[in-house]
Design a protein around this motif. Sequence first.
Motif, PDB file in Angstrom:
ATOM      1  N   TYR A  45      75.496  27.587  -5.885  1.00 47.07           N
ATOM      2  CA  TYR A  45      76.062  26.599  -6.798  1.00 47.07           C
ATOM      3  C   TYR A  45      76.118  27.096  -8.241  1.00 47.07           C
ATOM      4  CZ  TYR A  45      71.135  25.409  -7.591  1.00 47.07           C
ATOM      5  OH  TYR A  45      69.797  25.451  -7.874  1.00 47.07           O
ATOM      6  N   GLY A  48      79.258  29.670  -7.625  1.00 49.53           N
ATOM      7  CA  GLY A  48      80.356  29.043  -6.897  1.00 49.53           C
ATOM      8  C   GLY A  48      80.787  29.823  -5.666  1.00 49.53           C
ATOM      9  N   ASN A  99      74.057  21.979  -4.068  1.00 51.19           N
ATOM     10  CA  ASN A  99      74.515  22.352  -2.732  1.00 51.19           C
ATOM     11  C   ASN A  99      73.817  21.543  -1.637  1.00 51.19           C
ATOM     12  OD1 ASN A  99      72.011  23.578  -2.733  1.00 51.19           O
ATOM     13  ND2 ASN A  99      72.777  25.623  -2.300  1.00 51.19           N
ATOM     14  N   THR A 127      82.899  20.715  -7.349  1.00 52.27           N
ATOM     15  CA  THR A 127      81.764  20.087  -8.019  1.00 52.27           C
ATOM     16  C   THR A 127      82.170  18.709  -8.534  1.00 52.27           C
ATOM     17  OG1 THR A 127      80.866  22.217  -8.671  1.00 52.27           O
ATOM     18  CG2 THR A 127      80.083  20.308  -9.893  1.00 52.27           C
ATOM     19  N   SER A 136      78.001  19.664  -5.081  1.00 48.88           N
ATOM     20  CA  SER A 136      78.908  20.807  -4.892  1.00 48.88           C
ATOM     21  C   SER A 136      80.023  20.531  -3.899  1.00 48.88           C
ATOM     22  CB  SER A 136      78.116  22.029  -4.416  1.00 48.88           C
ATOM     23  OG  SER A 136      77.233  22.459  -5.412  1.00 48.88           O
TER      24      SER A 136
END
Length: 148
Positions: A45, A48, A99, A127, A136
């Motif tokens: 997270y 990404g 996440n 997000t 996320s």
Amino acid sequence: MKKWLVPGILILVVIISVAVYQVLSDGPNYSGASLDWRQLGELDYITGKAPAELLALNNQPVKLPGFMVPLEDEQRQVVEFLLVPSSQACIHVPAPPPNQMVFVKMKKGVPAIQGPIWVYGTLKLVTKQSMYGDASFEITGEAIEPYK
């Protein structure tokens, strides 16, 4: 003709009852991939970056178990909520990492459920911010049902 009326009505009632029972007992008729929290946890997270297996589920139908944290004051019909992996992941403790939270926006209101549930819908790797922390993932929800 009258002697067939009562048996005909009884047969019709039985057929309708069986159909209703099957619809209610089978849960939502949804053919999404079954997703679990370990898979979601593989998303980094911070950067990404997601593994290919998780990227393949982006914008795809999924089903995911978890616990509902409503984001609205209306507790009877909930449209937006966070889905979290455990009942302890709520507003009274530090929020789970992004996440491990999924922002769910239902197409129509559903009852607030306090126990474990299945959520059926389309997953998006994006997000989303909420008052309880970042998530996320987002699911556009089609249906929920109690986890069995």
